[in-house]
Design a protein around this motif. Structure first.
Motif, mmCIF file in Angstrom:
data_model
loop_
_atom_site.group_PDB
_atom_site.id
_atom_site.type_symbol
_atom_site.label_atom_id
_atom_site.label_comp_id
_atom_site.label_asym_id
_atom_site.label_seq_id
_atom_site.Cartn_x
_atom_site.Cartn_y
_atom_site.Cartn_z
ATOM 1 N N ILE A 123 81.956 57.477 23.589
ATOM 2 C CA ILE A 123 80.528 57.429 23.898
ATOM 3 C C ILE A 123 80.185 58.287 25.118
ATOM 4 O O ILE A 123 79.040 58.702 25.290
ATOM 5 C CB ILE A 123 80.058 55.966 24.103
ATOM 6 N N MET A 126 78.583 61.462 24.196
ATOM 7 C CA MET A 126 77.268 61.372 23.567
ATOM 8 C C MET A 126 76.220 61.963 24.505
ATOM 9 O O MET A 126 76.077 61.532 25.648
ATOM 10 C CB MET A 126 76.951 59.907 23.280
ATOM 11 N N LEU A 129 73.089 60.292 27.218
ATOM 12 C CA LEU A 129 73.376 58.856 27.255
ATOM 13 C C LEU A 129 72.989 58.236 28.595
ATOM 14 O O LEU A 129 72.366 57.170 28.643
ATOM 15 C CB LEU A 129 74.869 58.623 26.988
ATOM 16 N N VAL A 327 72.786 58.547 17.268
ATOM 17 C CA VAL A 327 73.428 57.302 17.699
ATOM 18 C C VAL A 327 73.649 56.367 16.512
ATOM 19 O O VAL A 327 74.736 55.794 16.334
ATOM 20 C CB VAL A 327 72.576 56.599 18.778
ATOM 21 N N GLU A 331 77.445 55.187 15.306
ATOM 22 C CA GLU A 331 77.896 53.789 15.287
ATOM 23 C C GLU A 331 78.287 53.378 13.870
ATOM 24 O O GLU A 331 79.267 52.660 13.674
ATOM 25 C CB GLU A 331 76.818 52.873 15.850
ATOM 26 N N TYR A 341 76.504 51.339 22.587
ATOM 27 C CA TYR A 341 75.398 52.169 23.063
ATOM 28 C C TYR A 341 74.321 51.299 23.698
ATOM 29 O O TYR A 341 73.835 51.595 24.801
ATOM 30 C CB TYR A 341 74.810 52.986 21.915
ATOM 31 N N ASP A 342 73.943 50.211 23.036
ATOM 32 C CA ASP A 342 72.925 49.307 23.582
ATOM 33 C C ASP A 342 73.402 48.676 24.886
ATOM 34 O O ASP A 342 72.612 48.483 25.820
ATOM 35 C CB ASP A 342 72.577 48.211 22.574
ATOM 36 N N GLN A 345 72.960 51.250 27.616
ATOM 37 C CA GLN A 345 71.549 51.423 27.935
ATOM 38 C C GLN A 345 70.976 50.239 28.699
ATOM 39 O O GLN A 345 70.005 50.371 29.447
ATOM 40 C CB GLN A 345 70.742 51.655 26.651
#
Length: 348
Positions: A123, A126, A129, A327, A331, A341-342, A345
Motif C-alpha cells: 500500500i 499506492m 495515499l 483502490v 483491494e 486503505y480505510d 485514511q
C-alpha cells in the motif's frame, strides 16, 4: 648403576617432549581469534556486514557511515560494522536473499524490497495515499505497522530495526504546467514498471511508457515522453530539469528507508548491544531525513535559478478522486489486506 641413571634421563626427556607436543596441539586446535583472546584476555568483536545500495555522498550512504560510527563507539568496539556502499554486496532481490541466508547481516534501503514478505507494505506504493509526511509517520508508528514488522521476522527471518528514514516524496517533472489530472490526460509519461505505480498513473489518465531509468533523460529530451515521475532528490542529479522546466509537487509516494538485520545475526548480540543497535538505527533514520531534506531544498533552489517553475499547490484532491477505482480494484485483487486503505485514511 650408570645404565639406570641413563634410562631415567631418557624417560624424563621423553616426558618433557610429550608435554610440549600436547601443549602445541592444544594451541593449534584453537582458532586464531581464540588464541588472541587467550593471550590478551579481550573478547573478539562481533562483526556485522552492512550493505547500502546508495551512491557515495548521497544521504543514504552518508547516514550509513553515521550508523557504523555510532555502533562502534557506543559498544566500545565490541560490535564492528563492515560497511559496503554502492551495492557492492548486491542489490534488489539479490540482496534480500543474501540477508536471509546471513551472507549479509544488515541493509539500509527503501522498504519496498520487503513487501514480498508483507503484502501490507504494497500500500506504500499506492499513489496519493498519504496527506503529508506526518500522515505517513502516523502509519509507521501504528500498531498495524508493528504487526507487519513482526510478520517478516516470522516469515523471512528479518528484523526491522528502524523505519523512520523518510526521503523527499516523488513528484512529476514535465514539459508543460500541471495542476489537475486533466492536464495529464493522454500525455506520454515515463513510469517505473512497478505494479502500483502503473495502476496509479494509468488511473490518472496518462499513457505509461516503459523507459530504463538511465535513458529517462534522453527520452524526455527527445520527446519520447512528455513527463516522468521521480524522487524530488534525484531530478537535479539526473539533469531532468534541463529537458523539462515544470515540477509539480504531487508528493504522490513517500518511500521510507529501513534498517534491517538478519534475525540470527541480531540474536548474537547481548541485550545491551541490541539496545544500542536499535537506538543507533533510529538516529540514523533521523539523520537521513535531515540530510535528504537539506539536499532537496538546495537543489530545488538551484533549479529555480535555472528557470524551472515549481507548482507547490496542485489540486491533490482531484488526483485522489481518480484513485477511488484503483483502490477498489487493488483491494479486490488482494494486493494488500482488505480494509487497510480505510485504516490508513482514518489515521488522524
Amino acid at each position: 648403576m650408570k645404565k639406570v641413571v641413563g634410562l631415567v634421563l631418557v624417560v624424563a626427556m621423553f616426558m618433557v617432549l610429550l608435554a610440549g607436543c600436547s601443549q602445541n596441539a592444544s594451541s593449534s586446535g584453537s582458532s586464531p581469534s581464540e588464541q588472541k583472546s587467550q593471550q590478551t584476555g579481550k573478547k573478539e568483536p562481533i562483526v556485522l556486514k552492512l550493505a547500502v545500495e546508495s551512491a557515495v555522498g548521497t544521504p543514504g550512504e552518508v547516514s550509513g557511515q553515521d550508523f557504523k560510527k555510532m555502533v562502534e563507539e557506543k559498544t566500545n568496539g565490541e560490535v564492528m560494522i563492515d560497511y559496503y556502499p554502492v551495492g557492492q554486496l548486491g542489490t534488489g532481490d539479490d540482496l534480500t536473499e543474501l540477508l536471509q541466508t546471513g551472507s549479509v547481516d544488515m541493509s539500509w534501503r527503501a522498504i519496498d524490497w520487503y513487501s514480498k514478505f508483507e503484502p501490507g507494505w504494497n500500500i506504500l506504493s499506492m499513489g496519493f495515499l498519504f496527506r503529508d509526511q506526518e500522515h505517513l509517520n502516523m502509519f509507521l508508528t501504528s500498531s498495524k505497522n508493528e504487526e507487519f514488522k513482526a510478520n517478516i521476522v516470522n516469515k523471512a527471518g528479518l528484523r526491522v530495526l528502524a523505519d523512520n528514514g523518510v526521503a523527499a516524496p516523488r513528484v512529476v517533472i514535465s514539459k508543460k504546467p500541471i495542476n489537475t489530472p486533466e492536464d495529464m490526460k493522454g500525455i506520454n509519461m515515463r513510469v517505473p514498471e512497478i505494479e502500483m505505480y502503473l495502476k496509479t498513473w494509468t488511473g490518472v489518465g496518462v499513457n505509461a511508457v516503459s523507459v530504463p531509468w538511465g535513458e529517462a533523460y534522453m527520452a524526455l529530451q527527445q520527446g519520447t515522453v512528455d513527463a516522468l515521475e521521480s524522487p524530488l532528490g534525484s531530478i537535479y542529479g539526473m539533469k531532468f530539469h534541463e529537458a523539462a522546466k515544470y515540477i509539480t509537487m504531487t508528493n504522490h509516494i513517500y518511500s521510507p528507508y529501513v534498517m534491517v538485520i538478519n534475525e540470527k545475526s541480531y540474536n548474537k548480540l547481548t541485550e545491551e548491544q541490541k539496545t544500542i543497535i536499535r537506538e543507533s538505527a533510529f538516529e540514523t533514520g533521523k539523520l537521513f531525513s535531515k540530510y535528504d531534506s537539506e539536499s532537496a531544498d538546495i537543489k530545488v533552489q538551484e533549479m529555480m535559478n535555472q528557470g524551472v517553475t515549481i507548482n507547490k499547490t496542485p489540486d491533490i484532491a482531484a488526483f485522489q478522486a481518480k484513485m477511488e477505482s484503483v483502490v477498489e480494484k487493488s483491494e479486490k485483487d488482494r494486493l494488500w489486506p482488505e480494509g487497510l486503505y480505510d485504516y490508513v485514511q482514518s489515521l488522524k
